[in-house]
Design a protein around this motif. Structure first.
Motif, PDB file in Angstrom:
ATOM      1  N   UNK A  17       0.870  -0.999  -0.236  1.00 55.93           N
ATOM      2  CA  UNK A  17      -0.155   0.008  -0.230  1.00 55.93           C
ATOM      3  C   UNK A  17       0.964   1.421  -0.286  1.00 55.93           C
ATOM      4  N   UNK A  18       2.195   1.156  -0.394  1.00 56.19           N
ATOM      5  CA  UNK A  18       3.183   2.259  -0.291  1.00 56.19           C
ATOM      6  C   UNK A  18       3.712   2.266  -1.494  1.00 56.19           C
ATOM      7  N   UNK A  19       4.720   3.412  -1.432  1.00 56.90           N
ATOM      8  CA  UNK A  19       5.629   3.631  -2.661  1.00 56.90           C
ATOM      9  C   UNK A  19       6.932   3.734  -1.953  1.00 56.90           C
ATOM     10  N   UNK A  20       8.016   2.936  -2.727  1.00 51.73           N
ATOM     11  CA  UNK A  20       9.333   2.792  -1.936  1.00 51.73           C
ATOM     12  C   UNK A  20      10.415   3.621  -3.431  1.00 51.73           C
ATOM     13  N   UNK A  21      10.910   4.599  -2.822  1.00 55.93           N
ATOM     14  CA  UNK A  21      11.872   5.150  -3.637  1.00 55.93           C
ATOM     15  C   UNK A  21      13.176   4.296  -3.802  1.00 55.93           C
ATOM     16  N   UNK A  22      13.668   4.386  -4.962  1.00 59.80           N
ATOM     17  CA  UNK A  22      14.576   3.439  -5.448  1.00 59.80           C
ATOM     18  C   UNK A  22      15.914   4.334  -5.800  1.00 59.80           C
ATOM     19  N   UNK A  23      15.729   5.579  -6.205  1.00 57.63           N
ATOM     20  CA  UNK A  23      16.947   6.416  -6.696  1.00 57.63           C
ATOM     21  C   UNK A  23      16.685   8.021  -6.403  1.00 57.63           C
ATOM     22  N   UNK A  24      17.481   8.507  -6.468  1.00 55.55           N
ATOM     23  CA  UNK A  24      17.145  10.117  -6.360  1.00 55.55           C
ATOM     24  C   UNK A  24      18.518  10.725  -7.244  1.00 55.55           C
ATOM     25  N   UNK A  42       3.302   6.077   2.333  1.00 53.13           N
ATOM     26  CA  UNK A  42       2.082   5.882   2.030  1.00 53.13           C
ATOM     27  C   UNK A  42       1.802   6.273   0.559  1.00 53.13           C
ATOM     28  N   UNK A  43       1.091   5.438  -0.112  1.00 53.43           N
ATOM     29  CA  UNK A  43       0.789   5.958  -1.713  1.00 53.43           C
ATOM     30  C   UNK A  43       0.067   7.094  -1.765  1.00 53.43           C
ATOM     31  N   UNK A  44      -0.850   7.101  -0.819  1.00 59.30           N
ATOM     32  CA  UNK A  44      -1.767   8.204  -0.977  1.00 59.30           C
ATOM     33  C   UNK A  44      -1.458   9.851  -0.855  1.00 59.30           C
ATOM     34  N   UNK A  45      -0.163   9.778  -0.141  1.00 58.09           N
ATOM     35  CA  UNK A  45       0.501  10.874   0.102  1.00 58.09           C
ATOM     36  C   UNK A  45       1.775  11.259  -0.574  1.00 58.09           C
ATOM     37  N   UNK A  46       1.676  10.567  -1.654  1.00 58.80           N
ATOM     38  CA  UNK A  46       2.893  10.899  -2.641  1.00 58.80           C
ATOM     39  C   UNK A  46       2.351  11.245  -3.869  1.00 58.80           C
ATOM     40  N   UNK A  47       3.477  11.850  -4.790  1.00 55.86           N
ATOM     41  CA  UNK A  47       2.746  12.133  -6.059  1.00 55.86           C
ATOM     42  C   UNK A  47       2.876  11.017  -7.026  1.00 55.86           C
ATOM     43  N   UNK A  48       3.468   9.912  -6.837  1.00 53.11           N
ATOM     44  CA  UNK A  48       3.455   8.846  -7.788  1.00 53.11           C
ATOM     45  C   UNK A  48       2.190   7.786  -7.581  1.00 53.11           C
ATOM     46  N   UNK A  49       1.692   8.140  -6.217  1.00 57.97           N
ATOM     47  CA  UNK A  49       0.760   7.053  -5.672  1.00 57.97           C
ATOM     48  C   UNK A  49      -0.447   6.839  -6.305  1.00 57.97           C
ATOM     49  N   UNK A  50      -1.259   7.899  -7.118  1.00 57.95           N
ATOM     50  CA  UNK A  50      -2.142   7.778  -8.010  1.00 57.95           C
ATOM     51  C   UNK A  50      -1.866   6.915  -9.127  1.00 57.95           C
ATOM     52  N   UNK A  51      -0.567   6.855  -9.595  1.00 60.89           N
ATOM     53  CA  UNK A  51      -0.234   6.046 -10.780  1.00 60.89           C
ATOM     54  C   UNK A  51      -0.394   4.776 -10.477  1.00 60.89           C
ATOM     55  N   UNK A  52       0.153   4.249  -9.161  1.00 61.67           N
ATOM     56  CA  UNK A  52       0.278   3.013  -8.641  1.00 61.67           C
ATOM     57  C   UNK A  52      -1.171   2.426  -8.441  1.00 61.67           C
ATOM     58  N   UNK A  53      -2.050   3.411  -7.903  1.00 54.59           N
ATOM     59  CA  UNK A  53      -3.414   2.919  -7.627  1.00 54.59           C
ATOM     60  C   UNK A  53      -4.326   2.342  -8.870  1.00 54.59           C
ATOM     61  N   UNK A  54      -3.812   3.017  -9.819  1.00 55.78           N
ATOM     62  CA  UNK A  54      -4.651   2.811 -10.966  1.00 55.78           C
ATOM     63  C   UNK A  54      -4.261   1.241 -11.737  1.00 55.78           C
ATOM     64  N   UNK A  55      -3.003   0.883 -11.314  1.00 56.32           N
ATOM     65  CA  UNK A  55      -2.433  -0.385 -11.460  1.00 56.32           C
ATOM     66  C   UNK A  55      -3.169  -1.593 -12.369  1.00 56.32           C
TER      67      UNK A  55
END
Length: 55
Positions: A17-24, A42-55
């Motif tokens: 249910x989250x987003x893990x950052x892999x590089x900066x 938490x996915x809902x609190x990140x910019x890329x979250x909605x992209x992964x929610x549509x999965x």
């Protein structure tokens, strides 16, 4: 990618249910982000979250 976009880039992957950052890649004019590689947010609190929610 950061140079092409002239922006900082933080690629991420979905992790349950989250987003893990892999590089900066910070751009020279950007402020330093406070995220670390491997951080899980938490996915809902990140910019890329909605992209992964549509999965």
């Amino acid at each position: 990618m950061a140079d092409e976009l002239d922006e900082s880039v933080s690629p991420a992957v979905g992790d349950r249910d989250g987003i893990r950052f892999i590089h900066q890649a910070t751009h020279r004019r950007a402020m330093s982000p406070s995220l670390s590689i491997g951080d899980l947010l938490p996915a809902k609190r990140t910019a890329p979250g909605p992209l992964f929610a549509t999965g």
